[in-house]
Design a protein around this motif. Structure first.
Motif, PDB file in Angstrom:
ATOM      1  N   GLN A 241       0.826  -1.197   0.079  1.00 51.77           N
ATOM      2  CA  GLN A 241      -0.055   0.166   0.092  1.00 51.77           C
ATOM      3  C   GLN A 241       1.124   1.299  -0.192  1.00 51.77           C
ATOM      4  O   GLN A 241       2.028   1.033   0.381  1.00 51.77           O
ATOM      5  CB  GLN A 241      -0.967  -0.031   0.904  1.00 51.77           C
ATOM      6  N   VAL A 242       0.165   2.352  -0.562  1.00 48.40           N
ATOM      7  CA  VAL A 242       0.907   3.547  -0.520  1.00 48.40           C
ATOM      8  C   VAL A 242       0.012   4.456   0.355  1.00 48.40           C
ATOM      9  O   VAL A 242      -1.244   4.694  -0.082  1.00 48.40           O
ATOM     10  CB  VAL A 242       1.343   4.119  -1.859  1.00 48.40           C
ATOM     11  N   ILE A 243       0.621   5.394   1.083  1.00 49.41           N
ATOM     12  CA  ILE A 243      -0.156   6.444   1.883  1.00 49.41           C
ATOM     13  C   ILE A 243      -0.035   7.503   1.349  1.00 49.41           C
ATOM     14  O   ILE A 243       1.553   8.032   1.163  1.00 49.41           O
ATOM     15  CB  ILE A 243       0.133   6.391   3.400  1.00 49.41           C
ATOM     16  N   VAL A 244      -0.946   8.446   0.846  1.00 52.60           N
ATOM     17  CA  VAL A 244      -0.812   9.896   0.050  1.00 52.60           C
ATOM     18  C   VAL A 244      -1.126  10.768   1.060  1.00 52.60           C
ATOM     19  O   VAL A 244      -2.362  10.807   1.179  1.00 52.60           O
ATOM     20  CB  VAL A 244      -1.313   9.747  -1.516  1.00 52.60           C
ATOM     21  N   GLU A 245      -0.575  11.813   1.207  1.00 52.59           N
ATOM     22  CA  GLU A 245      -0.955  12.856   2.122  1.00 52.59           C
ATOM     23  C   GLU A 245      -1.320  14.186   1.441  1.00 52.59           C
ATOM     24  O   GLU A 245      -0.470  14.609   0.712  1.00 52.59           O
ATOM     25  CB  GLU A 245       0.369  13.308   3.228  1.00 52.59           C
ATOM     26  N   LEU A 246      -2.454  14.414   1.148  1.00 52.94           N
ATOM     27  CA  LEU A 246      -3.041  15.667   0.650  1.00 52.94           C
ATOM     28  C   LEU A 246      -3.159  16.646   1.429  1.00 52.94           C
ATOM     29  O   LEU A 246      -3.177  16.457   2.728  1.00 52.94           O
ATOM     30  CB  LEU A 246      -4.135  15.142  -0.453  1.00 52.94           C
ATOM     31  N   ALA A 247      -3.529  17.796   0.854  1.00 50.55           N
ATOM     32  CA  ALA A 247      -3.764  19.298   1.636  1.00 50.55           C
ATOM     33  C   ALA A 247      -4.750  18.931   2.473  1.00 50.55           C
ATOM     34  O   ALA A 247      -4.805  19.217   3.639  1.00 50.55           O
ATOM     35  CB  ALA A 247      -3.993  20.245   0.685  1.00 50.55           C
ATOM     36  N   THR A 248      -5.980  18.174   2.305  1.00 46.90           N
ATOM     37  CA  THR A 248      -7.086  17.903   2.901  1.00 46.90           C
ATOM     38  C   THR A 248      -7.409  16.588   3.354  1.00 46.90           C
ATOM     39  O   THR A 248      -8.431  16.484   3.953  1.00 46.90           O
ATOM     40  CB  THR A 248      -8.215  18.759   2.285  1.00 46.90           C
ATOM     41  N   ALA A 249      -6.731  15.801   2.996  1.00 49.19           N
ATOM     42  CA  ALA A 249      -7.060  14.194   3.376  1.00 49.19           C
ATOM     43  C   ALA A 249      -5.835  13.426   3.063  1.00 49.19           C
ATOM     44  O   ALA A 249      -4.699  13.803   2.511  1.00 49.19           O
ATOM     45  CB  ALA A 249      -8.016  13.843   2.274  1.00 49.19           C
TER      46      ALA A 249
END
Length: 70
Positions: A20-28
């Protein structure tokens, strides 16, 4: 900053055991589990590793930056 980059990922991402990859966005925070999408992030990471500075060359760059700021 002098290294020519062909890739500028906008978000931060973390690859966990290629499952899995965790992607950190500005709002989520997004969790990616599709193998084809994980492979995209793995390829992006591999390209970024080629641009990275490691070991003594990295220490020299850090020392130079400290000297300039000090």
């Amino acid at each position: 900053m002098a290294t020519e980059r062909i890739m500028w990922p906008v978000e931060g991402f973390w690859i966990y055991d290629y499952s899995q990859v965790i992607v950190e966005l500005a709002t989520a925070q997004v969790t990616v589990k599709q193998p084809s999408e994980i492979e995209t992030y793995a390829r992006m990471f591999a390209e970024l590793v080629k641009l990275a500075c490691h070991g003594q060359p990295a220490r020299a760059l850090i020392a130079e930056a400290i000297a300039v700021l000090g």
